[in-house]
Design a protein around this motif. Sequence first.
Motif, PDB file in Angstrom:
ATOM      1  N   PRO A   1     -16.298  -7.929 -36.644  1.00 33.34           N
ATOM      2  CA  PRO A   1     -15.217  -8.862 -36.946  1.00 33.34           C
ATOM      3  C   PRO A   1     -13.928  -8.435 -36.262  1.00 33.34           C
ATOM      4  O   PRO A   1     -13.732  -7.253 -35.961  1.00 33.34           O
ATOM      5  CB  PRO A   1     -15.101  -8.782 -38.476  1.00 33.34           C
ATOM      6  N   LEU A   2     -13.063  -9.389 -36.019  1.00 30.93           N
ATOM      7  CA  LEU A   2     -11.804  -9.132 -35.321  1.00 30.93           C
ATOM      8  C   LEU A   2     -10.635  -9.675 -36.133  1.00 30.93           C
ATOM      9  O   LEU A   2     -10.796 -10.578 -36.942  1.00 30.93           O
ATOM     10  CB  LEU A   2     -11.802  -9.815 -33.949  1.00 30.93           C
ATOM     11  N   VAL A   3      -9.473  -9.110 -35.885  1.00 28.71           N
ATOM     12  CA  VAL A   3      -8.222  -9.714 -36.332  1.00 28.71           C
ATOM     13  C   VAL A   3      -7.365  -9.917 -35.089  1.00 28.71           C
ATOM     14  O   VAL A   3      -7.163  -8.986 -34.308  1.00 28.71           O
ATOM     15  CB  VAL A   3      -7.481  -8.831 -37.357  1.00 28.71           C
ATOM     16  N   ALA A   4      -6.924 -11.149 -34.896  1.00 32.04           N
ATOM     17  CA  ALA A   4      -6.061 -11.454 -33.760  1.00 32.04           C
ATOM     18  C   ALA A   4      -4.609 -11.380 -34.197  1.00 32.04           C
ATOM     19  O   ALA A   4      -4.234 -11.874 -35.261  1.00 32.04           O
ATOM     20  CB  ALA A   4      -6.369 -12.851 -33.218  1.00 32.04           C
ATOM     21  N   MET A   5      -3.804 -10.748 -33.362  1.00 34.31           N
ATOM     22  CA  MET A   5      -2.372 -10.623 -33.611  1.00 34.31           C
ATOM     23  C   MET A   5      -1.640 -11.396 -32.519  1.00 34.31           C
ATOM     24  O   MET A   5      -1.768 -11.075 -31.335  1.00 34.31           O
ATOM     25  CB  MET A   5      -1.975  -9.145 -33.603  1.00 34.31           C
ATOM     26  N   HIS A   6      -0.928 -12.426 -32.915  1.00 37.04           N
ATOM     27  CA  HIS A   6      -0.241 -13.305 -31.967  1.00 37.04           C
ATOM     28  C   HIS A   6       1.245 -12.989 -32.005  1.00 37.04           C
ATOM     29  O   HIS A   6       1.941 -13.333 -32.969  1.00 37.04           O
ATOM     30  CB  HIS A   6      -0.499 -14.764 -32.341  1.00 37.04           C
ATOM     31  N   PHE A   7       1.718 -12.308 -30.983  1.00 42.76           N
ATOM     32  CA  PHE A   7       3.116 -11.868 -30.931  1.00 42.76           C
ATOM     33  C   PHE A   7       3.971 -13.004 -30.377  1.00 42.76           C
ATOM     34  O   PHE A   7       4.207 -13.101 -29.176  1.00 42.76           O
ATOM     35  CB  PHE A   7       3.231 -10.600 -30.088  1.00 42.76           C
ATOM     36  N   THR A   8       4.431 -13.844 -31.293  1.00 38.80           N
ATOM     37  CA  THR A   8       5.105 -15.087 -30.900  1.00 38.80           C
ATOM     38  C   THR A   8       6.590 -14.923 -30.607  1.00 38.80           C
ATOM     39  O   THR A   8       7.197 -15.813 -30.011  1.00 38.80           O
ATOM     40  CB  THR A   8       4.934 -16.149 -31.999  1.00 38.80           C
ATOM     41  N   ASP A   9       7.174 -13.801 -31.026  1.00 42.42           N
ATOM     42  CA  ASP A   9       8.608 -13.615 -30.780  1.00 42.42           C
ATOM     43  C   ASP A   9       8.921 -12.129 -30.637  1.00 42.42           C
ATOM     44  O   ASP A   9       9.203 -11.437 -31.609  1.00 42.42           O
ATOM     45  CB  ASP A   9       9.430 -14.212 -31.924  1.00 42.42           C
ATOM     46  N   VAL A  10       8.816 -11.660 -29.401  1.00 45.28           N
ATOM     47  CA  VAL A  10       9.083 -10.253 -29.068  1.00 45.28           C
ATOM     48  C   VAL A  10      10.251 -10.205 -28.092  1.00 45.28           C
ATOM     49  O   VAL A  10      10.380 -11.072 -27.219  1.00 45.28           O
ATOM     50  CB  VAL A  10       7.844  -9.589 -28.423  1.00 45.28           C
ATOM     51  N   LYS A  11      11.098  -9.235 -28.227  1.00 40.92           N
ATOM     52  CA  LYS A  11      12.251  -9.092 -27.334  1.00 40.92           C
ATOM     53  C   LYS A  11      11.784  -8.987 -25.889  1.00 40.92           C
ATOM     54  O   LYS A  11      10.920  -8.181 -25.559  1.00 40.92           O
ATOM     55  CB  LYS A  11      13.066  -7.855 -27.718  1.00 40.92           C
TER      56      LYS A  11
END
Length: 226
Positions: free
Chosen positions: A179-189
């Motif tokens: 199984p996976l967990v996706a991390m969506h970095f939608t607002d990074v400097k």
Amino acid sequence: YVMLLTLSPYTPTYRDRVSPPGVMIRPYLNGFTIAFNVSQPSTWQPYVDSMHHFLAAYDDKVQEEKNIECVSGQYFIQGGNESEEKKACQFKRSLLQNCSGIEDPTFGYSKGQPCILLKMNRIIGYRPGAGVPVSVDCKVQKGNESDLRSVDFYPGNGTFDLMYYPYYGKITHVNYTSPLVAMHFTDVKKNYVVPIQCSLNGKGIINNVNSDRFLGRIIFTLSIGK
């Protein structure tokens, strides 16, 4: 030779000191630095290609053909002889939603909002979380917390469902898909190196050992240029 005959090829003989799981990320190309410029596709295309290659085994049709639908929220414990082939639960890439690469084949990299996948190391017989799903969170490891303003997690709220455990080993659990967990970095400097730490959280999880950066957590940097 006689002693070797007593060893099982399916499970370790002694499992009384199984350590909690470590974690790994995808894409993994140039160490633990993910750096690219949005305006230069050649800098982010290798990450996108790596993601598609990794997720090929998670294609919905592949999972439907090889694996079964399981009951969410409970361990999938399989009895019988230890040499019997075990069934595996479906983990479809569509569960990763905005990070599946289906609607957005660039996984957000073309927008400066990259997706990164987190995977727990496989441990035979391990049941993470002691009955409660293990979750994931991310934060700035060092520096200004405002450098990381928003992260979305998939599936759901970023948990590893219990139905994918325990794992029975590669000999009998042949179609097992982690199984996976996706991390969506939608607002990074932007135009800045941001060190990030993503950690597992749950009962029995260890994520604060300074000498082991992969035990229950992982540290990497995002450097997103315009």
